[in-house]
Write a protein that holds these residues in place. Structure first.
Motif, PDB file in Angstrom:
ATOM      1  N   HIS A 169       0.854  -1.188   0.000  1.00 21.32           N
ATOM      2  CA  HIS A 169       0.000   0.000   0.000  1.00 21.32           C
ATOM      3  C   HIS A 169       0.896   1.245   0.000  1.00 21.32           C
ATOM      4  N   PRO A 170       0.599   2.256  -0.838  1.00 23.51           N
ATOM      5  CA  PRO A 170       1.467   3.428  -0.954  1.00 23.51           C
ATOM      6  C   PRO A 170       1.761   4.129   0.379  1.00 23.51           C
ATOM      7  N   GLU A 171       0.754   4.287   1.198  1.00 25.69           N
ATOM      8  CA  GLU A 171       0.961   4.984   2.469  1.00 25.69           C
ATOM      9  C   GLU A 171       1.890   4.187   3.392  1.00 25.69           C
ATOM     10  N   ILE A 172       1.697   2.898   3.433  1.00 22.80           N
ATOM     11  CA  ILE A 172       2.543   2.061   4.292  1.00 22.80           C
ATOM     12  C   ILE A 172       3.940   1.922   3.704  1.00 22.80           C
ATOM     13  N   SER A 173       4.054   1.842   2.388  1.00 30.28           N
ATOM     14  CA  SER A 173       5.377   1.784   1.760  1.00 30.28           C
ATOM     15  C   SER A 173       6.189   3.024   2.097  1.00 30.28           C
ATOM     16  N   LYS A 174       5.524   4.177   2.055  1.00 32.02           N
ATOM     17  CA  LYS A 174       6.201   5.435   2.393  1.00 32.02           C
ATOM     18  C   LYS A 174       6.659   5.410   3.855  1.00 32.02           C
ATOM     19  N   LEU A 175       5.780   4.951   4.746  1.00 32.61           N
ATOM     20  CA  LEU A 175       6.135   4.870   6.160  1.00 32.61           C
ATOM     21  C   LEU A 175       7.265   3.867   6.388  1.00 32.61           C
ATOM     22  N   HIS A 176       7.260   2.770   5.638  1.00 34.36           N
ATOM     23  CA  HIS A 176       8.321   1.781   5.769  1.00 34.36           C
ATOM     24  C   HIS A 176       9.667   2.393   5.375  1.00 34.36           C
ATOM     25  N   GLU A 177       9.683   3.162   4.303  1.00 36.23           N
ATOM     26  CA  GLU A 177      10.921   3.824   3.858  1.00 36.23           C
ATOM     27  C   GLU A 177      11.400   4.835   4.905  1.00 36.23           C
ATOM     28  N   GLU A 178      10.470   5.623   5.441  1.00 35.70           N
ATOM     29  CA  GLU A 178      10.832   6.591   6.483  1.00 35.70           C
ATOM     30  C   GLU A 178      11.371   5.884   7.723  1.00 35.70           C
ATOM     31  N   TYR A 230      12.856   2.959   7.770  1.00 40.94           N
ATOM     32  CA  TYR A 230      14.163   2.409   7.431  1.00 40.94           C
ATOM     33  C   TYR A 230      15.258   3.475   7.522  1.00 40.94           C
ATOM     34  N   VAL A 231      14.976   4.664   6.995  1.00 37.09           N
ATOM     35  CA  VAL A 231      15.950   5.768   7.063  1.00 37.09           C
ATOM     36  C   VAL A 231      16.220   6.136   8.524  1.00 37.09           C
ATOM     37  N   ALA A 232      15.157   6.215   9.318  1.00 38.45           N
ATOM     38  CA  ALA A 232      15.324   6.527  10.741  1.00 38.45           C
ATOM     39  C   ALA A 232      16.122   5.436  11.446  1.00 38.45           C
ATOM     40  N   ASN A 286      20.004   7.454  24.112  1.00 37.64           N
ATOM     41  CA  ASN A 286      19.922   8.874  24.466  1.00 37.64           C
ATOM     42  C   ASN A 286      19.838   9.792  23.255  1.00 37.64           C
ATOM     43  N   LYS A 287      19.733   9.234  22.078  1.00 31.97           N
ATOM     44  CA  LYS A 287      19.714  10.054  20.866  1.00 31.97           C
ATOM     45  C   LYS A 287      18.283  10.339  20.421  1.00 31.97           C
ATOM     46  N   PRO A 288      18.052  11.521  19.869  1.00 29.67           N
ATOM     47  CA  PRO A 288      16.707  11.819  19.353  1.00 29.67           C
ATOM     48  C   PRO A 288      16.331  10.925  18.164  1.00 29.67           C
ATOM     49  N   GLU A 289      17.349  10.398  17.460  1.00 31.30           N
ATOM     50  CA  GLU A 289      17.066   9.498  16.335  1.00 31.30           C
ATOM     51  C   GLU A 289      16.345   8.232  16.813  1.00 31.30           C
ATOM     52  N   PHE A 290      16.669   7.806  18.040  1.00 29.54           N
ATOM     53  CA  PHE A 290      15.998   6.623  18.568  1.00 29.54           C
ATOM     54  C   PHE A 290      14.502   6.888  18.720  1.00 29.54           C
ATOM     55  N   SER A 291      14.154   8.016  19.272  1.00 33.09           N
ATOM     56  CA  SER A 291      12.740   8.374  19.433  1.00 33.09           C
ATOM     57  C   SER A 291      12.056   8.513  18.077  1.00 33.09           C
ATOM     58  N   GLU A 292      12.776   9.095  17.117  1.00 34.19           N
ATOM     59  CA  GLU A 292      12.217   9.273  15.780  1.00 34.19           C
ATOM     60  C   GLU A 292      11.931   7.914  15.144  1.00 34.19           C
ATOM     61  N   TRP A 293      12.915   7.000  15.218  1.00 33.56           N
ATOM     62  CA  TRP A 293      12.718   5.670  14.653  1.00 33.56           C
ATOM     63  C   TRP A 293      11.590   4.940  15.376  1.00 33.56           C
ATOM     64  N   GLU A 294      11.583   5.000  16.700  1.00 35.70           N
ATOM     65  CA  GLU A 294      10.571   4.306  17.478  1.00 35.70           C
ATOM     66  C   GLU A 294       9.167   4.798  17.133  1.00 35.70           C
ATOM     67  N   ASP A 295       9.017   6.118  16.999  1.00 33.25           N
ATOM     68  CA  ASP A 295       7.721   6.685  16.626  1.00 33.25           C
ATOM     69  C   ASP A 295       7.264   6.185  15.259  1.00 33.25           C
ATOM     70  N   HIS A 320       8.270   3.515  13.651  1.00 36.83           N
ATOM     71  CA  HIS A 320       8.049   2.073  13.693  1.00 36.83           C
ATOM     72  C   HIS A 320       6.673   1.750  14.282  1.00 36.83           C
ATOM     73  N   HIS A 321       6.355   2.368  15.406  1.00 34.84           N
ATOM     74  CA  HIS A 321       5.064   2.088  16.045  1.00 34.84           C
ATOM     75  C   HIS A 321       3.891   2.589  15.209  1.00 34.84           C
ATOM     76  N   TYR A 322       4.054   3.727  14.560  1.00 32.36           N
ATOM     77  CA  TYR A 322       2.980   4.251  13.709  1.00 32.36           C
ATOM     78  C   TYR A 322       2.739   3.323  12.526  1.00 32.36           C
ATOM     79  N   LYS A 323       3.817   2.873  11.897  1.00 31.60           N
ATOM     80  CA  LYS A 323       3.693   1.965  10.755  1.00 31.60           C
ATOM     81  C   LYS A 323       3.018   0.665  11.182  1.00 31.60           C
TER      82      LYS A 323
END
Length: 100
Positions: free
Chosen positions: A25-34, A36-38, A50-59, A61-64
């Motif tokens: 699905h396009p929306e999920i594919s986009k989220l999967h790519e985001e 992966y980059v995170a 302790n890095k903000p990247e961890f929170s970004e990736w975690e968010d 991942h859970h949203y996807k």
């Protein structure tokens, strides 16, 4: 009550098919790519907690995951309603045949 093997196989095949469509699905594919980059940013340094990247990736991942589960849930509801409708139609048809 144990379901017949053929029915379990049909349900598993349907789940696999729906899961594959959801992943593409396009929306999920986009989220999967985001996500992966995170994730790649996350492991560029070993002090990840302790890095903000961890929170970004975690968010991301859970949203996807939540969105995939939502799509699975709604498709399951639709499939379930179609199955109930088909079974009820068969039962009504059988009842009419018995009355005749």
């Amino acid at each position: 009550m144990k379901l017949p093997t053929w029915f379990e196989s049909v349900i598993q095949h349907r789940l696999d098919d729906v899961s594959a469509r959801i992943i593409r699905h396009p929306e999920i594919s986009k989220l999967h790519e985001e996500e992966y980059v995170a994730f790649q940013k996350l492991f560029s340094d070993m002090d990840i907690v302790n890095k903000p990247e961890f929170s970004e990736w975690e968010d991301k991942h859970h949203y996807k995951q939540a969105l995939e589960n939502e799509y699975l849930y709604w498709q399951g509801m639709q499939d379930g309603m179609q199955l109930v409708y088909a079974v009820l139609e068969m039962m009504l048809h059988d009842d009419k045949e018995k009355e005749e």
